[in-house]
Design a protein around this motif. Structure first.
Motif, PDB file in Angstrom:
ATOM      1  N   ARG A   1      42.025  14.950  39.931  1.00 10.86           N
ATOM      2  CA  ARG A   1      43.271  14.788  40.960  1.00 10.86           C
ATOM      3  C   ARG A   1      43.904  16.236  41.243  1.00 10.86           C
ATOM      4  NH1 ARG A   1      40.962  11.216  42.038  1.00 10.86           N
ATOM      5  NH2 ARG A   1      41.517   9.104  41.624  1.00 10.86           N
ATOM      6  N   HIS A   2      43.395  17.273  41.029  1.00  9.60           N
ATOM      7  CA  HIS A   2      44.031  18.486  41.138  1.00  9.60           C
ATOM      8  C   HIS A   2      42.829  19.401  41.889  1.00  9.60           C
ATOM      9  CE1 HIS A   2      47.140  17.258  38.506  1.00  9.60           C
ATOM     10  NE2 HIS A   2      46.371  17.035  37.844  1.00  9.60           N
ATOM     11  N   VAL A   3      43.446  20.532  42.874  1.00  8.16           N
ATOM     12  CA  VAL A   3      42.674  21.439  43.208  1.00  8.16           C
ATOM     13  C   VAL A   3      43.425  22.782  43.107  1.00  8.16           C
ATOM     14  CG1 VAL A   3      41.815  22.728  45.357  1.00  8.16           C
ATOM     15  CG2 VAL A   3      41.299  20.089  45.164  1.00  8.16           C
ATOM     16  N   VAL A   4      42.628  23.765  42.274  1.00 10.21           N
ATOM     17  CA  VAL A   4      43.783  25.072  42.018  1.00 10.21           C
ATOM     18  C   VAL A   4      43.274  25.769  43.110  1.00 10.21           C
ATOM     19  CG1 VAL A   4      43.458  27.017  40.510  1.00 10.21           C
ATOM     20  CG2 VAL A   4      43.230  24.648  39.454  1.00 10.21           C
ATOM     21  N   VAL A   5      44.196  26.354  43.915  1.00 10.77           N
ATOM     22  CA  VAL A   5      44.303  27.267  45.079  1.00 10.77           C
ATOM     23  C   VAL A   5      44.475  28.869  44.661  1.00 10.77           C
ATOM     24  CG1 VAL A   5      44.968  27.552  47.577  1.00 10.77           C
ATOM     25  CG2 VAL A   5      44.591  25.220  46.658  1.00 10.77           C
ATOM     26  N   ILE A   6      43.644  29.443  45.027  1.00  8.00           N
ATOM     27  CA  ILE A   6      43.898  30.868  44.488  1.00  8.00           C
ATOM     28  C   ILE A   6      43.958  31.953  45.740  1.00  8.00           C
ATOM     29  CG2 ILE A   6      42.795  32.784  43.248  1.00  8.00           C
ATOM     30  CD1 ILE A   6      41.066  30.795  41.606  1.00  8.00           C
ATOM     31  N   PRO A   7      44.959  32.858  45.887  1.00 10.11           N
ATOM     32  CA  PRO A   7      45.037  33.746  46.684  1.00 10.11           C
ATOM     33  C   PRO A   7      43.850  34.759  46.748  1.00 10.11           C
ATOM     34  CG  PRO A   7      46.516  34.414  44.945  1.00 10.11           C
ATOM     35  CD  PRO A   7      45.977  33.055  44.773  1.00 10.11           C
ATOM     36  N   GLU A   8      43.308  34.953  47.857  1.00  5.88           N
ATOM     37  CA  GLU A   8      42.189  35.923  47.908  1.00  5.88           C
ATOM     38  C   GLU A   8      42.907  37.436  47.632  1.00  5.88           C
ATOM     39  OE1 GLU A   8      40.007  35.988  51.542  1.00  5.88           O
ATOM     40  OE2 GLU A   8      39.302  33.726  51.445  1.00  5.88           O
ATOM     41  N   MET A   9      42.108  38.012  47.224  1.00  6.34           N
ATOM     42  CA  MET A   9      42.577  39.657  46.821  1.00  6.34           C
ATOM     43  C   MET A   9      42.727  40.468  47.964  1.00  6.34           C
ATOM     44  SD  MET A   9      40.308  39.867  42.975  1.00  6.34           S
ATOM     45  CE  MET A   9      38.856  38.662  43.663  1.00  6.34           C
ATOM     46  N   TRP A  10      43.347  41.475  47.713  1.00  9.76           N
ATOM     47  CA  TRP A  10      43.728  42.488  48.705  1.00  9.76           C
ATOM     48  C   TRP A  10      42.348  43.706  48.882  1.00  9.76           C
ATOM     49  CZ3 TRP A  10      44.424  46.974  46.472  1.00  9.76           C
ATOM     50  CH2 TRP A  10      45.483  47.137  45.084  1.00  9.76           C
ATOM     51  N   ARG A  11      41.938  43.800  47.475  1.00  8.10           N
ATOM     52  CA  ARG A  11      40.833  44.525  47.466  1.00  8.10           C
ATOM     53  C   ARG A  11      39.425  43.943  46.986  1.00  8.10           C
ATOM     54  NH1 ARG A  11      42.607  49.111  42.933  1.00  8.10           N
ATOM     55  NH2 ARG A  11      43.181  47.715  41.408  1.00  8.10           N
ATOM     56  N   ASP A  12      38.596  44.631  47.290  1.00 10.66           N
ATOM     57  CA  ASP A  12      37.113  44.122  46.828  1.00 10.66           C
ATOM     58  C   ASP A  12      37.035  43.809  45.309  1.00 10.66           C
ATOM     59  OD1 ASP A  12      34.188  44.168  45.647  1.00 10.66           O
ATOM     60  OD2 ASP A  12      34.106  43.237  48.101  1.00 10.66           O
ATOM     61  N   PRO A  13      36.819  42.898  44.471  1.00  9.59           N
ATOM     62  CA  PRO A  13      36.939  43.073  43.005  1.00  9.59           C
ATOM     63  C   PRO A  13      35.679  43.793  42.306  1.00  9.59           C
ATOM     64  CG  PRO A  13      36.403  40.792  43.709  1.00  9.59           C
ATOM     65  CD  PRO A  13      36.560  41.595  45.015  1.00  9.59           C
ATOM     66  N   THR A  14      34.536  44.172  43.203  1.00 13.80           N
ATOM     67  CA  THR A  14      33.643  44.660  42.769  1.00 13.80           C
ATOM     68  C   THR A  14      33.459  46.174  43.052  1.00 13.80           C
ATOM     69  OG1 THR A  14      32.168  42.897  42.806  1.00 13.80           O
ATOM     70  CG2 THR A  14      31.025  44.889  42.544  1.00 13.80           C
ATOM     71  N   THR A  15      33.608  46.514  44.419  1.00 16.13           N
ATOM     72  CA  THR A  15      33.631  47.667  45.002  1.00 16.13           C
ATOM     73  C   THR A  15      34.885  48.580  44.999  1.00 16.13           C
ATOM     74  OG1 THR A  15      33.822  47.409  47.038  1.00 16.13           O
ATOM     75  CG2 THR A  15      31.772  47.204  46.455  1.00 16.13           C
ATOM     76  N   GLY A  16      36.035  47.846  44.846  1.00 13.76           N
ATOM     77  CA  GLY A  16      37.312  48.220  44.735  1.00 13.76           C
ATOM     78  C   GLY A  16      37.770  48.805  46.153  1.00 13.76           C
TER      79      GLY A  16
END
Length: 319
Positions: A120-135
């Motif tokens: 009964r829930h959907v967790v909605v996450i804002p996309e990141m402003w920088r790549d989490p792997t490369t930075g």
């Protein structure tokens, strides 16, 4: 507010009587799962088998496509292990112009599958402003007023559409390296969104990662706390992250997220504050571990369950 409704809690076990309950579960993230398919991750079967063996009933979908996307197949996989679904998860970038269709197409898939198997829930996450792997920096670190207003109004629209079409509640998840991460941003976001359609997935680790105070947020907006992700961060690693301006993915590799009670925030007092809200709510353990060896997650999950069960919070339940 009834964050874990009767329909949530009856599937996979009778509703616990005697007052509101904090239903503690776990998530694919605690098994190092960040992607639908990745050679560095455990298999869906291993995750499902081990999360059940660790003593949890409630789980999340994780990235769409990691677990079966056919509702009947997913329901069979859950039922065979005594598991139930609390929520799906999806990212959004609604601050960008003309982004509604792209975001909605992803949300609709997740919401439909979630609802079909009793979530009964959907967790909605804002996309990141920088790549989490490369930075690599993908966008400005802060939104201008126009982009912020676009994000908040479109998230309101998203929450309304999700509930009307699929009967699922939008739980917004502040995140490191995103435009809604710091305590100031979280409070501003809550002030600028509609409480009827948008409540908060309070991720205790991400709030602490961004220097925030979880209990202060709970006290400021108790009526907006609709869902929890339980995690702790290692202050020593966070100090290095801040000093070197490291991206989130690198921070995780360094052990930024750590099993309780080894990090912050202190969880017994936080859970006591949640208990005082007098609501049914899901509290999903979500320790970022990507990438990790396949034999690492289960012992951590078992120790974490034992720790949370011993925090002295009467309303905490695992089944």
């Amino acid at each position: 507010m009834n964050s874990a409704s009767d329909s949530d809690s009856t599937r996979g076990g009778d509703r616990v009587t005697g007052g509101p309950v904090i239903r503690v579960g776990s998530a694919p993230d605690s098994w190092g799962v960040w992607f639908p398919d990745d050679p560095n991750q455990v298999s869906p079967t291993q995750f499902l088998d081990e999360v059940s063996a660790a003593g949890y009933q409630w789980i999340e979908l994780g990235p769409y496509g990691f677990l079966p996307t056919d509702p009947a197949e997913l329901r069979d996989a859950l039922d065979a292990r005594g598991l139930s679904l609390s929520a799906g998860t999806v990212f959004e970038h609604l601050h960008r112009p003309n982004s509604w269709t792209d975001v909605w197409d992803q949300v609709a898939d997740v919401a439909a599958l979630t609802a079909a198997v009793g979530g009964r829930h959907v967790v909605v996450i804002p996309e990141m402003w920088r790549d989490p792997t490369t930075g690599a920096v993908l966008e400005d670190r802060e939104l201008n007023l126009e982009a912020w207003q676009r994000k908040t109004s479109e998230v309101d629209r998203l929450g309304k559409a999700m509930f009307e079409q699929y009967g699922v509640k939008l739980q917004y998840h502040p995140h490191a390296d995103s435009h809604v991460g710091t305590q100031t941003e979280v409070l501003r976001f809550l002030a600028d969104t509609d409480p009827e359609h948008v409540t908060l997935c309070l991720d205790t680790g991400h709030i602490a990662y961004c220097g925030g105070d979880n209990i202060a947020i709970i006290c400021a907006h108790p009526e907006r706390i609709g869902y929890l992700h339980l995690k702790q961060v290692d202050p020593t690693v966070i100090a290095k992250v801040e000093a070197e301006d490291l991206p989130f993915g690198e921070a995780v590799k360094l052990g930024a997220m750590i099993e309780p009670p080894l990090g912050i925030p202190e969880l017994p007092s936080l859970l006591a504050e949640i208990q005082n809200l007098n609501v049914d709510i899901y509290a999903i353990v979500e320790q970022d571990l990507y990438p990790c060896a396949t034999d690492v997650p289960l012992p951590i999950a078992q120790r974490t369950r034992s720790y949370l069960g011993g925090c002295g919070i009467p309303s905490v339940r695992f089944r």
